[in-house]
Design a protein around this motif. Sequence first.
Motif, PDB file in Angstrom:
ATOM      1  N   GLU A  17      51.880  -4.825  13.404  1.00  0.00           N
ATOM      2  CA  GLU A  17      52.850  -5.460  14.321  1.00  0.00           C
ATOM      3  C   GLU A  17      52.184  -6.572  15.132  1.00  0.00           C
ATOM      4  O   GLU A  17      52.741  -7.665  15.302  1.00  0.00           O
ATOM      5  CB  GLU A  17      53.428  -4.393  15.253  1.00  0.00           C
ATOM      6  N   CYS A  43      51.367  -9.651  12.827  1.00  0.00           N
ATOM      7  CA  CYS A  43      52.582 -10.425  12.543  1.00  0.00           C
ATOM      8  C   CYS A  43      53.004 -11.242  13.760  1.00  0.00           C
ATOM      9  O   CYS A  43      53.433 -12.403  13.638  1.00  0.00           O
ATOM     10  CB  CYS A  43      53.719  -9.496  12.121  1.00  0.00           C
ATOM     11  N   SER A  44      52.860 -10.640  14.935  1.00  0.00           N
ATOM     12  CA  SER A  44      53.218 -11.349  16.170  1.00  0.00           C
ATOM     13  C   SER A  44      52.279 -12.530  16.406  1.00  0.00           C
ATOM     14  O   SER A  44      52.704 -13.632  16.767  1.00  0.00           O
ATOM     15  CB  SER A  44      53.146 -10.366  17.348  1.00  0.00           C
ATOM     16  N   GLN A  91      52.941 -15.123  13.852  1.00  0.00           N
ATOM     17  CA  GLN A  91      54.341 -15.533  13.960  1.00  0.00           C
ATOM     18  C   GLN A  91      55.072 -15.476  12.610  1.00  0.00           C
ATOM     19  O   GLN A  91      55.677 -16.439  12.150  1.00  0.00           O
ATOM     20  CB  GLN A  91      54.451 -16.953  14.557  1.00  0.00           C
ATOM     21  N   ILE A  92      54.962 -14.303  12.004  1.00  0.00           N
ATOM     22  CA  ILE A  92      55.704 -14.032  10.771  1.00  0.00           C
ATOM     23  C   ILE A  92      56.351 -12.661  10.900  1.00  0.00           C
ATOM     24  O   ILE A  92      55.965 -11.866  11.759  1.00  0.00           O
ATOM     25  CB  ILE A  92      54.794 -14.038   9.522  1.00  0.00           C
ATOM     26  N   THR A  93      57.326 -12.381  10.075  1.00  0.00           N
ATOM     27  CA  THR A  93      57.953 -11.062  10.058  1.00  0.00           C
ATOM     28  C   THR A  93      57.292 -10.214   8.977  1.00  0.00           C
ATOM     29  O   THR A  93      56.813 -10.738   7.970  1.00  0.00           O
ATOM     30  CB  THR A  93      59.463 -11.162   9.789  1.00  0.00           C
ATOM     31  N   SER A  94      57.303  -8.904   9.192  1.00  0.00           N
ATOM     32  CA  SER A  94      56.594  -8.004   8.280  1.00  0.00           C
ATOM     33  C   SER A  94      57.284  -7.847   6.935  1.00  0.00           C
ATOM     34  O   SER A  94      56.711  -7.263   6.019  1.00  0.00           O
ATOM     35  CB  SER A  94      56.422  -6.626   8.925  1.00  0.00           C
ATOM     36  N   ASP A  95      58.516  -8.375   6.808  1.00  0.00           N
ATOM     37  CA  ASP A  95      59.207  -8.240   5.532  1.00  0.00           C
ATOM     38  C   ASP A  95      59.058  -9.462   4.626  1.00  0.00           C
ATOM     39  O   ASP A  95      59.603  -9.508   3.528  1.00  0.00           O
ATOM     40  CB  ASP A  95      60.694  -7.935   5.747  1.00  0.00           C
ATOM     41  N   LEU A  96      58.318 -10.473   5.107  1.00  0.00           N
ATOM     42  CA  LEU A  96      58.060 -11.643   4.252  1.00  0.00           C
ATOM     43  C   LEU A  96      57.220 -11.221   3.050  1.00  0.00           C
ATOM     44  O   LEU A  96      56.378 -10.330   3.153  1.00  0.00           O
ATOM     45  CB  LEU A  96      57.314 -12.721   5.034  1.00  0.00           C
TER      46      LEU A  96
END
Length: 630
Positions: free
Chosen positions: A338, A341-342, A345-350
């Motif tokens: 988490e 990703c923060s 600056q990406i989401t974990s589902d990419l």
Amino acid sequence: MIKVIAFDFFDTLVHRNCLPETVLFQWAREMSVKLDFRIPVKVLYEKRKFADLPNNGIEKEECSYSELMDYLYDSICNRIKGISREVFVAESYATELKIELEHLFVDNDNCHLLKKYAEKYPIVLVSDFYCPVNFFCAILKHFDLLKYINKIYVSSEIGKRKSTGNLYEYVIKDLGVCANEVLMIGDNEYSDHKLPRRKGIQTRFRPNRYHVNEYREMNIKYLIKKAYRKNLFTGYSGVVLLFLEKLYKSSIQNKIDKLLFCSREGQNLLYLFNEYQKRLYPHCLVKTEYFYVSRRSTLLPSLAPIEKETFAPIFRQYTELPVFDFLYSIGFSEDEIEKICSTVQITSDLMISDSNDCVVLDLLKKSEYFVTLYNKKRVDEKIKFLSYVKQFIGESKNVYLVDIGWKGTIQDNIKETLGNDYSLCGYYFGLNEYSCSYENNQKQGLIFDTNNRSTNLDVFSYGCIHLERVFAANHGQTIGYSQNRDVIEPVISTRKEDVEIFEYVKDYQRLMNQNIIELMNILSTSKYEVSDWEPAITEAYLSFLMKEVPKKYKVFLDFRKKVRENFGIVSKTKVRVTPFFFKDKEEKKKFFYVDYAYRILDKFHLKLFYPLAWIYCNLAYIIKRFQIKQ
């Protein structure tokens, strides 16, 4: 007037808790181990049992032990080069004595009689037996009876037998007494009672009160074929037993000191292997250990610095993965994922892949936070894992692993971590073509190996994925290692989902184990090895796969639902995988799609036509059995 008391030995002063034949079986089994299985158990037993010694013009009713062993050695010496006659005979004698002592117990009543008579009379032993006098001396000494015996007469040393009466004549002449001055005490109504009476010898018949059931050769072939009808998992009994034998033989032939059974499928394999050794080869044990490893716990310490790492162990199996799954698989916690990703600056589902144009992977490699954390975790885990391995192997540079299969990814990770100074060898139930061996990192599929086109490959590799569920463990995944003072301990996942499959299959597994142990017990009192029944095992396994598994397809579907992935696809996201996972359809075609016979009828609510599915599966089995025999 009685001047000498003669006692029979076996079944009079001492008794066996088994049949004499069992002792010979066990002797052949242990000698086969000591000869590195260069001579099969059955061959050793039959050459020993049915030895046809030349008499060299000498009239002898029984040959001596040394003559028997010389004959046996001469008949096999070309296959056991490097082992001298003296060593072979000494090993044979020591093995024989050790096995006899394990099975013998004294007859308290007859031994009390022996001690009573020894106060007044000289005591002699008269026995028809193939071992020499010093063999009897060792047994008598073991039971503290030697001091009561004045002389021992054995048919193998004298060349005359009690059963013909000639040994009695020799004893009377050697003692210098009359026949009626000897009292013979024994259990055999003919050779210890009726026959010596005809010679004028006084007798005292002491019937054997400890009868063992007469030896009957069990039809193991029938039992293996019958096994799959007992319980869903007992259909695996024969092939698992064959794997255990091959593993044991490989360990003996390669002089392996210790086998490391990889968690989690290795838990029940370790139990069964130790039971196999204990029951069939109790004096020739290979050391075993349970080795807490997983793809996840071994991947991170095996990785290179970020600028050199390609993450090939992941991407050779998955074309792409969500960021969460990727980071979790290489050893990051959910909180760390988490934060990464923060920061990036990406989401974990990419989705992330190893392609040159993968923006997400580039972002991670350029993130100072990710790189710092990655390098720290990688180095820390490598140090701990190296220490963990050394707890098992000490100063040795050889590591021997045991697992179900199918690619040997864990072994590759361990090899990458340990480096070129160490040599690894993995023994697997089976290996597919995506497994690779190279110098100092050898892999062997003992039941099937697609790289080597092993015998009956199609049969044993079909539906092999189910074996991972059959051998489910009662604990969660190994997610890393921690240091407790000087000891490295595995960190085990406590997720309830990780043991859900075990809770579902444990009763099936227990019954399978019972059936395998039952077969082991039968084998332990026979001249056979599991490999003697390999054709029967193959046929029974094929029958199980094509007739029983399709009928129970719902159970196997439930197994699959209970499985929780802990590497690669962990978030239930649909991803593309490498072509290996599409081979399943091709395999089903080879087996005439029997897996769908009952499934299709259920889908259209046509259970009434189950007999047709049964007929179809049986016909398909007959055709397939004919194909594999070609």
